[in-house]
Design an enzyme around this catalytic site. Sequence first.
Site, PDB file in Angstrom:
ATOM      1  N   GLU A 192       9.344   6.430   8.220  1.00 17.57           N
ATOM      2  CA  GLU A 192       9.013   7.097   6.943  1.00 17.57           C
ATOM      3  C   GLU A 192       8.976   6.118   5.787  1.00 17.57           C
ATOM      4  O   GLU A 192       8.363   6.372   4.753  1.00 17.57           O
ATOM      5  CB  GLU A 192      10.048   8.198   6.639  1.00 17.57           C
ATOM      6  CG  GLU A 192      10.011   9.379   7.593  1.00 17.57           C
ATOM      7  CD  GLU A 192       8.570   9.928   7.735  1.00 17.57           C
ATOM      8  OE1 GLU A 192       8.053   9.951   8.877  1.00 17.57           O
ATOM      9  OE2 GLU A 192       7.971  10.229   6.687  1.00 17.57           O
TER      10      GLU A 192
ATOM     11  N   PRO B 274       2.890   2.016   0.382  1.00 16.15           N
ATOM     12  CA  PRO B 274       1.873   2.760  -0.381  1.00 16.15           C
ATOM     13  C   PRO B 274       2.292   2.960  -1.839  1.00 16.15           C
ATOM     14  O   PRO B 274       1.474   3.269  -2.686  1.00 16.15           O
ATOM     15  CB  PRO B 274       1.798   4.093   0.349  1.00 16.15           C
ATOM     16  CG  PRO B 274       2.436   3.890   1.661  1.00 16.15           C
ATOM     17  CD  PRO B 274       3.463   2.822   1.464  1.00 16.15           C
TER      18      PRO B 274
ATOM     19  N   ARG C 190      -7.257 -17.218   2.615  1.00 17.12           N
ATOM     20  CA  ARG C 190      -8.614 -17.764   2.485  1.00 17.12           C
ATOM     21  C   ARG C 190      -8.857 -18.421   1.130  1.00 17.12           C
ATOM     22  O   ARG C 190      -9.889 -19.056   0.905  1.00 17.12           O
ATOM     23  CB  ARG C 190      -9.680 -16.710   2.784  1.00 17.12           C
ATOM     24  CG  ARG C 190      -9.612 -15.428   2.016  1.00 17.12           C
ATOM     25  CD  ARG C 190     -10.471 -14.348   2.633  1.00 17.12           C
ATOM     26  NE  ARG C 190     -11.887 -14.686   2.720  1.00 17.12           N
ATOM     27  CZ  ARG C 190     -12.691 -14.796   1.674  1.00 17.12           C
ATOM     28  NH1 ARG C 190     -12.206 -14.563   0.473  1.00 17.12           N
ATOM     29  NH2 ARG C 190     -13.952 -15.077   1.827  1.00 17.12           N
TER      30      ARG C 190
ATOM     31  N   ASP D 250     -17.614 -14.705  -3.515  1.00 19.20           N
ATOM     32  CA  ASP D 250     -17.070 -13.488  -2.894  1.00 19.20           C
ATOM     33  C   ASP D 250     -17.363 -12.251  -3.725  1.00 19.20           C
ATOM     34  O   ASP D 250     -17.529 -12.332  -4.938  1.00 19.20           O
ATOM     35  CB  ASP D 250     -15.528 -13.595  -2.874  1.00 19.20           C
ATOM     36  CG  ASP D 250     -15.007 -14.052  -1.525  1.00 19.20           C
ATOM     37  OD1 ASP D 250     -13.818 -14.361  -1.474  1.00 19.20           O
ATOM     38  OD2 ASP D 250     -15.799 -14.107  -0.590  1.00 19.20           O
TER      39      ASP D 250
HETATM   40  C1  4FV Z   1       1.172   0.679   3.423  1.00 16.84           C
HETATM   41  C2  4FV Z   1       0.022   0.690   2.621  1.00 16.84           C
HETATM   42  C3  4FV Z   1       1.602   1.762   4.312  1.00 16.84           C
HETATM   43  C4  4FV Z   1       4.229   3.645   5.023  1.00 16.84           C
HETATM   44  C5  4FV Z   1       5.186   4.180   6.043  1.00 16.84           C
HETATM   45  C6  4FV Z   1       4.295   2.078   6.806  1.00 16.84           C
HETATM   46  C7  4FV Z   1       3.379   2.667   5.762  1.00 16.84           C
HETATM   47  C8  4FV Z   1       5.185   3.216   7.206  1.00 16.84           C
HETATM   48  N1  4FV Z   1       1.801  -0.486   3.221  1.00 16.84           N
HETATM   49  N2  4FV Z   1      -0.020  -0.518   1.971  1.00 16.84           N
HETATM   50  N3  4FV Z   1      -0.921   1.634   2.500  1.00 16.84           N
HETATM   51  N4  4FV Z   1       2.836   1.623   4.872  1.00 16.84           N
HETATM   52  O1  4FV Z   1       0.884   2.745   4.518  1.00 16.84           O
HETATM   53  O2  4FV Z   1       1.063  -1.178   2.342  1.00 16.84           O
HETATM   54  O3  4FV Z   1       6.480   2.703   7.377  1.00 16.84           O
END
Ligand code: 4FV
Length: 241
Positions: free
Chosen positions: A105, A78, A143, A158
């Site tokens: 985490e 994230p 794609r 698209d």
């Molecule tokens: C995520 C996202 C995501 C964070 C903790 C996996 C999580 C757990 N990855 N974009 N949104 N990852 O939420 O890519 O380990």
Amino acid sequence: MIEALLLEGLIARAVQKKLLDVVVHDLRSFTTDRHRSVDDIPYGGGPGMVMKPEPFIRAVQHLRRHRGSPDAVILTSPQGKLLTHKEAVRLSGLEHVVLLCGRYEGVDERVYEEVATEELSIGDYVVTGGELPAMVIVDAVGRHLPGVIGDAASVESDSFVRSLLDWPHYTRPAKLGNHEVPEVLLSGNHLEIQRWRKRAALRRTLQRRPELLGGAQGMDDEEREVLQELQRNEEVRKAGA
Ligand code: 4FV
């Protein structure tokens, strides 16, 4: 999870047609302790567990030795740059991409410092693991590879290609309850159909994602006029609301 997602659909067929190659590696194969640990308690305390750095670092070093140095090593998280159409097209131009999937985490920060070349997020929310984000990236990038989507025109038209939302799509039946397919789409007049679709895409983008319009490339004069007219109507509508 990844192999299950590669059983069906266009990406699975593309793998079968050797248009792209997806290889999944188990991080536990890059552990050295008898419990094959990939996670540990967080320094500084706090809830949950953190993914250990060494298995990721060993895995990427292994790939470098056996599959050549990747063009990109992407940590899905994230905290990453948001995956967009533009990013998907950029990645589809690379030969070899490694995707690192976390769990718990998160991943020890030294993975990013030591082996990742970038971090990508699929959206501002948290999922339980990096596998689904990785597959979203494989699908969104795959794609764009030649031959993956039967009719390339479908990719060219698209959503987001020109930073606009897509126009409404219809198929049979022409009448469903009191919902009729817009007459122009049954007219066979391709110029009118194209004009109706552009207008619908602009209106939708203006109403639902106005921030996208800033990035809209290559708008022709007609589209700019239509957009100004729609913006005027939108202001009138808002003023009247
Ligand atoms: C995520 C996202 C995501 C964070 C903790 C996996 C999580 C757990 N990855 N974009 N949104 N990852 O939420 O890519 O380990």
